[in-house]
Scaffold this motif. Structure first.
Motif, mmCIF file in Angstrom:
data_model
loop_
_atom_site.group_PDB
_atom_site.id
_atom_site.type_symbol
_atom_site.label_atom_id
_atom_site.label_comp_id
_atom_site.label_asym_id
_atom_site.label_seq_id
_atom_site.Cartn_x
_atom_site.Cartn_y
_atom_site.Cartn_z
ATOM 1 N N LEU A 46 -11.325 23.534 -56.099
ATOM 2 C CA LEU A 46 -12.427 22.586 -56.298
ATOM 3 C C LEU A 46 -11.878 21.163 -56.393
ATOM 4 O O LEU A 46 -10.873 20.923 -57.070
ATOM 5 C CB LEU A 46 -13.204 22.933 -57.576
ATOM 6 N N GLU A 47 -12.550 20.246 -55.734
ATOM 7 C CA GLU A 47 -12.131 18.848 -55.765
ATOM 8 C C GLU A 47 -12.095 18.346 -57.206
ATOM 9 O O GLU A 47 -13.035 18.583 -57.968
ATOM 10 C CB GLU A 47 -13.099 17.975 -54.945
ATOM 11 N N GLY A 48 -11.035 17.648 -57.544
ATOM 12 C CA GLY A 48 -10.845 17.203 -58.926
ATOM 13 C C GLY A 48 -11.942 16.294 -59.436
ATOM 14 O O GLY A 48 -12.205 16.217 -60.633
ATOM 15 N N HIS A 49 -12.618 15.584 -58.516
ATOM 16 C CA HIS A 49 -13.640 14.637 -58.971
ATOM 17 C C HIS A 49 -15.037 15.246 -59.027
ATOM 18 O O HIS A 49 -15.984 14.584 -59.414
ATOM 19 C CB HIS A 49 -13.634 13.385 -58.085
ATOM 20 N N ALA A 50 -15.165 16.512 -58.633
ATOM 21 C CA ALA A 50 -16.479 17.167 -58.738
ATOM 22 C C ALA A 50 -16.880 17.215 -60.208
ATOM 23 O O ALA A 50 -16.039 17.418 -61.080
ATOM 24 C CB ALA A 50 -16.402 18.582 -58.181
ATOM 25 N N ILE A 51 -18.147 16.999 -60.468
ATOM 26 C CA ILE A 51 -18.578 16.906 -61.864
ATOM 27 C C ILE A 51 -19.214 18.211 -62.335
ATOM 28 O O ILE A 51 -20.168 18.705 -61.733
ATOM 29 C CB ILE A 51 -19.535 15.714 -62.048
#
Ligand SMILES: *[C@@H]1O[C@H](CO)[C@@H](O)[C@H](O)[C@H]1NC(C)=O
Ligand SMILES: *[C@@H]1O[C@H](CO)[C@@H](O)[C@H](O)[C@H]1NC(C)=O
Ligand SMILES: *[C@@H]1O[C@H](CO)[C@@H](O)[C@H](O)[C@H]1NC(C)=O
Ligand SMILES: *[C@@H]1O[C@H](CO)[C@@H](O)[C@H](O)[C@H]1NC(C)=O
Ligand SMILES: *[C@@H]1O[C@H](CO)[C@@H](O)[C@H](O)[C@H]1NC(C)=O
Length: 597
Positions: A46-51
């Motif tokens: 998962l992309e690190g900046h996904a909230i």
């Protein structure tokens, strides 16, 4: 800051990796099933900046004694407190980002995936199904040791099923969003796996029924219609207390939208509409003129799961808005006196902590006076789609260990199995366990302990009719919750997309049980008494397992619930893990329930 809020901040601060002097992180939950075995393909990290909307479920018993909680974490209430607070800020969790649920059972914080991974020592991955639908989750996560007794579970984690953030927000960082004072778009609730094979619905054998020929009592072995049910279960009753009574599954149903739920009328298919059609057509035709409510959860994009309706009732389980904002509709009364839910999952899909937490919510709703009915599953002793367990507890199609369903294994719901009018038999002959198209879900939980109301019946079954299986095949300890509790016939004719079709499944039996309980509530209300559960200060199970009530069921003693390469359990005298106590005789049950205060 309130004592609660202080505790949360401390707890969150302690979760931050920036506090090495606090207790070490320990494994809190580990996923017991492989998403790949359920048709999900590992797509990427998962992309690190996904909230992520992180929800921390606080241990419930501690909520009664917040003082104890505070005592337990008092070593955090040190001169270092300010330091913890700043640690929280450093780790990116400012106080303004914390929210406390109405019931004070959950704290929520929106955090970037990279933050969450750091806090929980977890790795989030994205999985994809064959249609490109994506889900996220981690296979395990960790929390500081001293918090383990205060935190039930954290979501989204191992329960899988949270959706990936919408593409348009993926590129934006949390920082830039909060700077602009916007509410970040977030990953939706981890509610269901989403894969069609992970939730059960009714099946059809595809045969169409000629709508121009009236079906009668003589056709019940091939096609169940309301008149068959009325005859089989001795249901001759017209409700009188419809204004005071509530039944959520007649008249046109009262639509109640939860978390954006809409009545989908655009697409036609049995898989899409079969469940709602079945539940509504039978609950309304059996209980008319009692208004029936539809609790429709989830919008068309995000979908929903069992958490969402629990949340609407409890205002705490998965989101924090509660009834006032998530519900729309005409004067909704929640929770209704009877709720029937024809969905379920394999127990193994939800983690033990998650299952227990959800089960506690059912207990609370039960205490509010609601009977909750769940169908027991359609795959006999196997899980959805015939999947079984390996000895190490993972799910595979070739597994030989039985795969019990959830929430049927929760002792605070009433689990409803499936029978049939045997081929070439009449409604006046005994039914058997269902052995066409589906097999009645039944067995023994691997998570929940046996409730006392069931001990005598289950012990008698294990002693008098010992199943020919070993402990490696099912939980034969005699100490685990067994299901179903009761049963009803299936093979209903439903009207769907302009045709009449056969619908098979325990999905069909739960609304019929719901209708019967609704009538009993109606009669009790007419006599100035409360709904059935109120008489027992919890819900119907403790009553129905007592000797007088057991005698008000038609014992089913024929048929089995095959699965996992076996013939399954066999229906027999008394309670059994195929048909429970049997099918209800409405008039006898009514007489007994009217005797209760
Ligand atoms: C209805 O069908 C359309 C086209 O196949 C699809 O895009 C949409 O998601 C479907 N809606 C539902 C509720 O399944
Ligand atoms: C409906 O669901 C079943 C599984 O329950 C599946 O086998 C079937 O292909 C589905 N039908 C359609 C038209 O999607
Ligand atoms: C569990 O057992 C199955 C088959 O016996 C094996 O393929 C799998 O790797 C095992 N999983 C774990 C986590 O041990
Ligand atoms: C039911 O009766 C029909 C007609 O007599 C017969 O063909 C069929 O085999 C019977 N089915 C069963 C399951 O006995
Ligand atoms: C059997 O059930 C009991 C009670 O719920 C539980 O403690 C035990 O762990 C279960 N055994 C297995 C092998 O799952």
């Amino acid at each position: 800051m309130s004592a609660f809020a202080r505790f949360f901040v401390v707890a969150l601060a302690a979760l931050a990796a920036a506090e090495p002097h606090l207790s070490p992180h320990v494994l809190h939950e580990k996923r017991a099933f492989a998403p790949e075995a359920r048709g999900w393909r590992l797509s990427r990290r998962l992309e690190g900046h996904a909230i992520l909307p992180v929800k921390i479920g606080l241990t419930q018993q501690n909520m009664h004694t917040i003082e104890d909680v505070l005592m337990a974490v008092s070593h955090l209430e040190s001169p270092d407190y300010g330091k913890h607070w700043s640690a929280a800020q450093i780790s990116g969790i400012e106080r303004s980002r914390l929210r406390l649920s109405v019931s004070k059972g959950w704290i929520q914080v929106k955090a970037a995936a990279s933050e969450v991974e750091n806090l929980l020592k977890a790795e989030y991955h994205v999985y994809e199904d064959e249609n490109g639908a994506e889900r996220i989750g981690c296979s395990e996560y960790h929390i500081p040791q001293h918090l383990t007794s205060h935190i039930d579970l954290i979501k989204p984690t191992t329960a899988f099923g949270a959706r990936v953030p919408p593409k348009k927000t993926r590129k934006r960082s949390l920082k830039s969003l909060s700077k602009r004072g916007e509410t970040p778009e977030v990953v939706q609730q981890p509610t269901k796996l989403g894969s069609p094979s992970s939730f059960n619905g009714p099946k059809t054998d595809g045969r169409k029924v000629d709508g121009s020929t009236a079906l009668g009592l003589e056709d019940c072995d091939e096609s169940i219609t309301p008149i068959c049910l009325q005859t089989l279960y001795n249901i001759h009753y017209t409700p009188v207390s419809t204004k005071e009574n509530t039944f959520a599954a007649g008249q046109k149903p009262v639509f109640i939208s939860i978390d954006g739920g809409v009545a989908q009328t655009t697409n036609q298919s049995f898989n899409l509409s079969g469940e709602s059609d079945l539940d509504l057509e039978y609950s309304t035709s059996l209980t008319a003129p009692q208004p029936v409510q539809v609790l429709q959860t989830g919008d068309l994009i995000e979908g929903a799961g069992l958490d969402n309706w629990l949340d609407a009732v409890d205002a705490s389980f998965c989101t924090f808005e509660g009834l006032s904002t998530v519900l729309s509709g005409d004067d909704p009364a929640l929770p209704p006196n009877v709720v029937t839910v024809s969905y379920g999952q394999d127990e193994i899909i939800v983690s033990a902590k998650y299952a227990m937490r959800q089960c506690t919510e059912y207990a609370k709703i039960g205490l509010m006076g609601t009977t909750i009915l769940y169908s027991s599953g359609d795959d006999g002793v196997a899980g959805i789609g015939g999947v079984c367990l390996t000895e190490n507890g993972t799910e595979t199609t070739s597994g030989t260990r039985f795969n019990p369903s959830f929430p049927s294994g929760c002792p605070f719901v009433t689990s409803v199995g499936a029978t049939q009018v045997n081929p070439n038999s009449t409604v006046f002959q005994p039914e058997g366990a269902c052995e066409q198209v589906i097999f009645s879900g039944g067995g023994f939980s691997n998570i929940f302990a046996i409730p006392s109301y069931q001990e005598e019946s289950v012990e008698a079954f294990l002693k008098d009719h010992p199943p020919p299986f070993i402990g490696a095949q099912f939980n034969n300890s005699g100490t685990s919750r067994a299901f179903p509790d009761l049963t009803h016939c299936i093979n209903y004719i439903i009207a769907i997309d302009g045709e009449f079709k056969h619908a098979f499944g325990t999905s069909a039996s739960a609304p019929t049980t719901g209708s019967i309980i609704t009538f009993i509530n109606d009669a009790r209300l007419a006599k100035g008494k409360g709904p059935v559960d109120a008489s027992h200060s919890s819900f119907i199970n403790p009553a129905i397992y007592t000797a007088p009530f057991r005698a008000a069921f038609n014992d089913i003693t024929q048929g089995g619930n095959q699965g996992c390469g076996t013939a399954g359990f066999t229906a027999t005298t008394g309670w059994d893990p195929v048909t429970g106590l049997g099918t209800p005789n409405f008039e006898r049950l009514l007489a007994l329930w009217l005797l209760l205060p």
